[in-house]
Design a protein around this motif. Structure first.
Motif, PDB file in Angstrom:
ATOM      1  N   LEU A  59       8.270 -68.413  92.743  1.00 49.76           N
ATOM      2  CA  LEU A  59       7.904 -67.011  92.532  1.00 49.76           C
ATOM      3  C   LEU A  59       7.165 -66.783  91.211  1.00 49.76           C
ATOM      4  CD1 LEU A  59      11.221 -65.298  93.673  1.00 49.76           C
ATOM      5  CD2 LEU A  59       8.997 -64.962  94.739  1.00 49.76           C
ATOM      6  N   GLY A  60       7.206 -67.791  90.335  1.00 54.16           N
ATOM      7  CA  GLY A  60       6.631 -67.612  89.015  1.00 54.16           C
ATOM      8  C   GLY A  60       7.470 -66.697  88.142  1.00 54.16           C
ATOM      9  N   ASN A  61       8.771 -66.693  88.403  1.00 53.34           N
ATOM     10  CA  ASN A  61       9.705 -65.836  87.676  1.00 53.34           C
ATOM     11  C   ASN A  61      10.472 -66.681  86.660  1.00 53.34           C
ATOM     12  OD1 ASN A  61      12.268 -64.382  87.083  1.00 53.34           O
ATOM     13  ND2 ASN A  61      11.462 -62.890  88.533  1.00 53.34           N
ATOM     14  N   GLU A  62      10.547 -66.225  85.412  1.00 56.81           N
ATOM     15  CA  GLU A  62      11.173 -67.006  84.351  1.00 56.81           C
ATOM     16  C   GLU A  62      12.527 -66.455  83.905  1.00 56.81           C
ATOM     17  OE1 GLU A  62       8.335 -67.324  81.200  1.00 56.81           O
ATOM     18  OE2 GLU A  62       6.941 -68.552  82.390  1.00 56.81           O
ATOM     19  N   THR A  63      13.158 -65.662  84.738  1.00 58.29           N
ATOM     20  CA  THR A  63      14.474 -65.112  84.397  1.00 58.29           C
ATOM     21  C   THR A  63      15.488 -66.233  84.159  1.00 58.29           C
ATOM     22  OG1 THR A  63      14.039 -63.161  85.754  1.00 58.29           O
ATOM     23  CG2 THR A  63      16.328 -63.569  85.141  1.00 58.29           C
ATOM     24  N   ARG A  64      16.276 -66.120  83.102  1.00 54.30           N
ATOM     25  CA  ARG A  64      17.279 -67.135  82.779  1.00 54.30           C
ATOM     26  C   ARG A  64      18.579 -66.873  83.529  1.00 54.30           C
ATOM     27  NH1 ARG A  64      18.070 -68.030  76.540  1.00 54.30           N
ATOM     28  NH2 ARG A  64      19.373 -69.679  77.411  1.00 54.30           N
ATOM     29  N   ILE A  65      19.184 -67.953  83.976  1.00 58.73           N
ATOM     30  CA  ILE A  65      20.482 -67.873  84.657  1.00 58.73           C
ATOM     31  C   ILE A  65      21.582 -67.815  83.597  1.00 58.73           C
ATOM     32  CG2 ILE A  65      22.090 -69.123  86.149  1.00 58.73           C
ATOM     33  CD1 ILE A  65      19.552 -70.420  87.446  1.00 58.73           C
ATOM     34  N   LYS A  66      22.575 -66.961  83.832  1.00 66.16           N
ATOM     35  CA  LYS A  66      23.688 -66.854  82.900  1.00 66.16           C
ATOM     36  C   LYS A  66      25.014 -67.083  83.618  1.00 66.16           C
ATOM     37  CE  LYS A  66      21.426 -63.799  79.570  1.00 66.16           C
ATOM     38  NZ  LYS A  66      21.512 -62.540  78.788  1.00 66.16           N
ATOM     39  N   ILE A  67      25.918 -67.786  82.949  1.00 64.49           N
ATOM     40  CA  ILE A  67      27.249 -68.070  83.493  1.00 64.49           C
ATOM     41  C   ILE A  67      28.274 -67.120  82.879  1.00 64.49           C
ATOM     42  CG2 ILE A  67      29.152 -69.729  83.354  1.00 64.49           C
ATOM     43  CD1 ILE A  67      27.272 -71.916  84.098  1.00 64.49           C
ATOM     44  N   TYR A  68      29.102 -66.541  83.747  1.00 65.87           N
ATOM     45  CA  TYR A  68      30.184 -65.654  83.325  1.00 65.87           C
ATOM     46  C   TYR A  68      31.461 -66.062  84.057  1.00 65.87           C
ATOM     47  CZ  TYR A  68      26.441 -62.459  81.778  1.00 65.87           C
ATOM     48  OH  TYR A  68      25.356 -61.894  81.168  1.00 65.87           O
ATOM     49  N   PRO A  69      32.622 -65.600  83.583  1.00 64.40           N
ATOM     50  CA  PRO A  69      33.816 -65.717  84.429  1.00 64.40           C
ATOM     51  C   PRO A  69      33.523 -65.045  85.770  1.00 64.40           C
ATOM     52  CG  PRO A  69      34.418 -65.021  82.217  1.00 64.40           C
ATOM     53  CD  PRO A  69      32.916 -64.974  82.279  1.00 64.40           C
ATOM     54  N   TRP A  70      34.047 -65.605  86.847  1.00 61.20           N
ATOM     55  CA  TRP A  70      33.660 -65.126  88.169  1.00 61.20           C
ATOM     56  C   TRP A  70      33.901 -63.635  88.365  1.00 61.20           C
ATOM     57  CZ3 TRP A  70      30.423 -66.226  91.688  1.00 61.20           C
ATOM     58  CH2 TRP A  70      30.501 -65.624  92.952  1.00 61.20           C
ATOM     59  N   ALA A  71      35.035 -63.132  87.877  1.00 59.70           N
ATOM     60  CA  ALA A  71      35.350 -61.716  88.076  1.00 59.70           C
ATOM     61  C   ALA A  71      34.271 -60.818  87.472  1.00 59.70           C
ATOM     62  CB  ALA A  71      36.708 -61.385  87.465  1.00 59.70           C
ATOM     63  N   ARG A  72      33.751 -61.212  86.313  1.00 61.41           N
ATOM     64  CA  ARG A  72      32.711 -60.404  85.666  1.00 61.41           C
ATOM     65  C   ARG A  72      31.385 -60.497  86.429  1.00 61.41           C
ATOM     66  NH1 ARG A  72      30.414 -60.973  79.419  1.00 61.41           N
ATOM     67  NH2 ARG A  72      28.866 -59.294  79.594  1.00 61.41           N
ATOM     68  N   ALA A  73      30.996 -61.715  86.815  1.00 59.74           N
ATOM     69  CA  ALA A  73      29.750 -61.885  87.563  1.00 59.74           C
ATOM     70  C   ALA A  73      29.802 -61.111  88.875  1.00 59.74           C
ATOM     71  CB  ALA A  73      29.514 -63.371  87.839  1.00 59.74           C
ATOM     72  N   TYR A  74      30.934 -61.181  89.534  1.00 65.14           N
ATOM     73  CA  TYR A  74      31.104 -60.508  90.823  1.00 65.14           C
ATOM     74  C   TYR A  74      31.028 -58.997  90.654  1.00 65.14           C
ATOM     75  CZ  TYR A  74      33.109 -59.652  95.459  1.00 65.14           C
ATOM     76  OH  TYR A  74      33.317 -59.242  96.769  1.00 65.14           O
ATOM     77  N   LYS A  75      31.652 -58.475  89.596  1.00 65.56           N
ATOM     78  CA  LYS A  75      31.622 -57.035  89.334  1.00 65.56           C
ATOM     79  C   LYS A  75      30.203 -56.562  89.039  1.00 65.56           C
ATOM     80  CE  LYS A  75      33.821 -53.451  86.490  1.00 65.56           C
ATOM     81  NZ  LYS A  75      34.801 -53.197  85.387  1.00 65.56           N
ATOM     82  N   MET A  76      29.448 -57.349  88.286  1.00 66.49           N
ATOM     83  CA  MET A  76      28.055 -57.011  87.989  1.00 66.49           C
ATOM     84  C   MET A  76      27.241 -56.918  89.281  1.00 66.49           C
ATOM     85  SD  MET A  76      27.482 -59.472  84.666  1.00 66.49           S
ATOM     86  CE  MET A  76      25.733 -59.142  84.490  1.00 66.49           C
ATOM     87  N   ALA A  77      27.439 -57.893  90.160  1.00 65.29           N
ATOM     88  CA  ALA A  77      26.688 -57.912  91.415  1.00 65.29           C
ATOM     89  C   ALA A  77      27.095 -56.782  92.350  1.00 65.29           C
ATOM     90  CB  ALA A  77      26.874 -59.262  92.115  1.00 65.29           C
ATOM     91  N   LEU A  78      28.314 -56.330  92.228  1.00 69.14           N
ATOM     92  CA  LEU A  78      28.780 -55.216  93.052  1.00 69.14           C
ATOM     93  C   LEU A  78      28.231 -53.868  92.572  1.00 69.14           C
ATOM     94  CD1 LEU A  78      32.579 -55.880  93.760  1.00 69.14           C
ATOM     95  CD2 LEU A  78      30.729 -55.820  95.437  1.00 69.14           C
ATOM     96  N   ASN A  79      28.093 -53.722  91.266  1.00 71.28           N
ATOM     97  CA  ASN A  79      27.856 -52.386  90.705  1.00 71.28           C
ATOM     98  C   ASN A  79      26.494 -52.148  90.074  1.00 71.28           C
ATOM     99  OD1 ASN A  79      30.565 -51.497  91.315  1.00 71.28           O
ATOM    100  ND2 ASN A  79      31.255 -52.773  89.621  1.00 71.28           N
ATOM    101  N   GLU A  80      25.780 -53.204  89.707  1.00 66.98           N
ATOM    102  CA  GLU A  80      24.523 -53.015  88.992  1.00 66.98           C
ATOM    103  C   GLU A  80      23.297 -53.243  89.881  1.00 66.98           C
ATOM    104  OE1 GLU A  80      24.371 -55.155  85.288  1.00 66.98           O
ATOM    105  OE2 GLU A  80      26.515 -54.845  84.907  1.00 66.98           O
TER     106      GLU A  80
END
Length: 244
Positions: A59-80
């Protein structure tokens, strides 16, 4: 001539639209979940991580991947908005919660116990209810056990905590992905022969890439098409073979 210019205009419009979609600000999140995603020498790697990176490159996208505790990552994906999460089990309970991009790989869940625990015998999922089980907070395995009426579960934030609790006898079983379990044993200097799988099963069609619901369909489509592209051109297969 008129038709020629119309075709050129259509192509340019399509390219501009794609570039606009790919330039949208997104967050990409996952967890420490080897061999699918994990930190090594200051870099995030793993089979799922490399697949997502290949999609980003396409895609030519340079977004960096970030690691979080699963509960936080999951909450971000649910709400943001515009949050891409990967290494996500696609279960019936989650089906309508996300916009699914595509399949990464299959996985197998297992109840690990100490080899010395001859008193633990499990021939069905239901029989595991009488034991104390270590799980990851908000993990699909934990959610699944709760949906099946398990009451003796002990959620923590990471796998190392579960391993330590298992070694100290504070839990009877540790529920995790089978490959992840063996990786955690090796990384933390534990002989895998000290542990035994008492029961294993699958709860989903595999691990997936998905976007939060508050994401445009155009963005999801762009990522879905790029995932299809790397599967068709052989990139996906090369990545998977590295981890076999």
């Amino acid at each position: 001539m008129k038709i020629y210019f119309q075709v050129i205009l259509f192509i340019l419009t399509a390219i501009a639209s794609t570039l606009t979609v790919c330039e949208e600000t997104i967050k990409i999140v996952t967890e420490e979940y080897p061999p699918y995603s994990y930190s090594e020498n200051g870099k995030i790697t793993g089979v799922a991580t490399e697949i997502v990176e290949a999609v980003l490159n396409d895609l030519g996208n340079e977004t960096r991947i970030k690691i979080y505790p699963w509960a936080r990552a999951y909450k971000m994906a649910l709400n943001e908005k515009n949050v891409l999460i990967f290494g996500l089990n696609r279960t019936r309970e989650r089906e309508g919660l996300f916009k699914w991009v595509g399949f990464i790989t299959s996985n197998n869940l297992a109840f690990f116990a100490l080899q010395t625990r001859n008193d633990i015998g499990i021939n069905s999922l239901n029989e595991a209810k009488k034991y104390d089980v270590g799980v990851i907070l908000e993990d699909s395995g934990a959610q699944y056990l709760l949906s099946k009426g398990f009451t003796r579960i002990a959620p923590v934030n990471n796998d190392l905590q579960n391993l330590r609790k298992l070694l100290m006898g504070r839990i009877d079983l540790w529920l995790t992905d089978e490959l992840n379990g063996y990786y955690v044993f090796k990384k933390n200097g534990q002989d895998a022969k000290k542990f035994i799988i008492k029961y294993d099963f699958q709860i989903s069609s595999g691990l997936y890439i998905a976007f939060s619901k508050h994401t445009s369909d155009e963005l999801v489509k762009a990522f879905r098409e790029s995932l299809d592209t790397i599967k068709q051109n052989g990139t996906y297969s090369k990545i998977v073979q590295k981890y076999k």
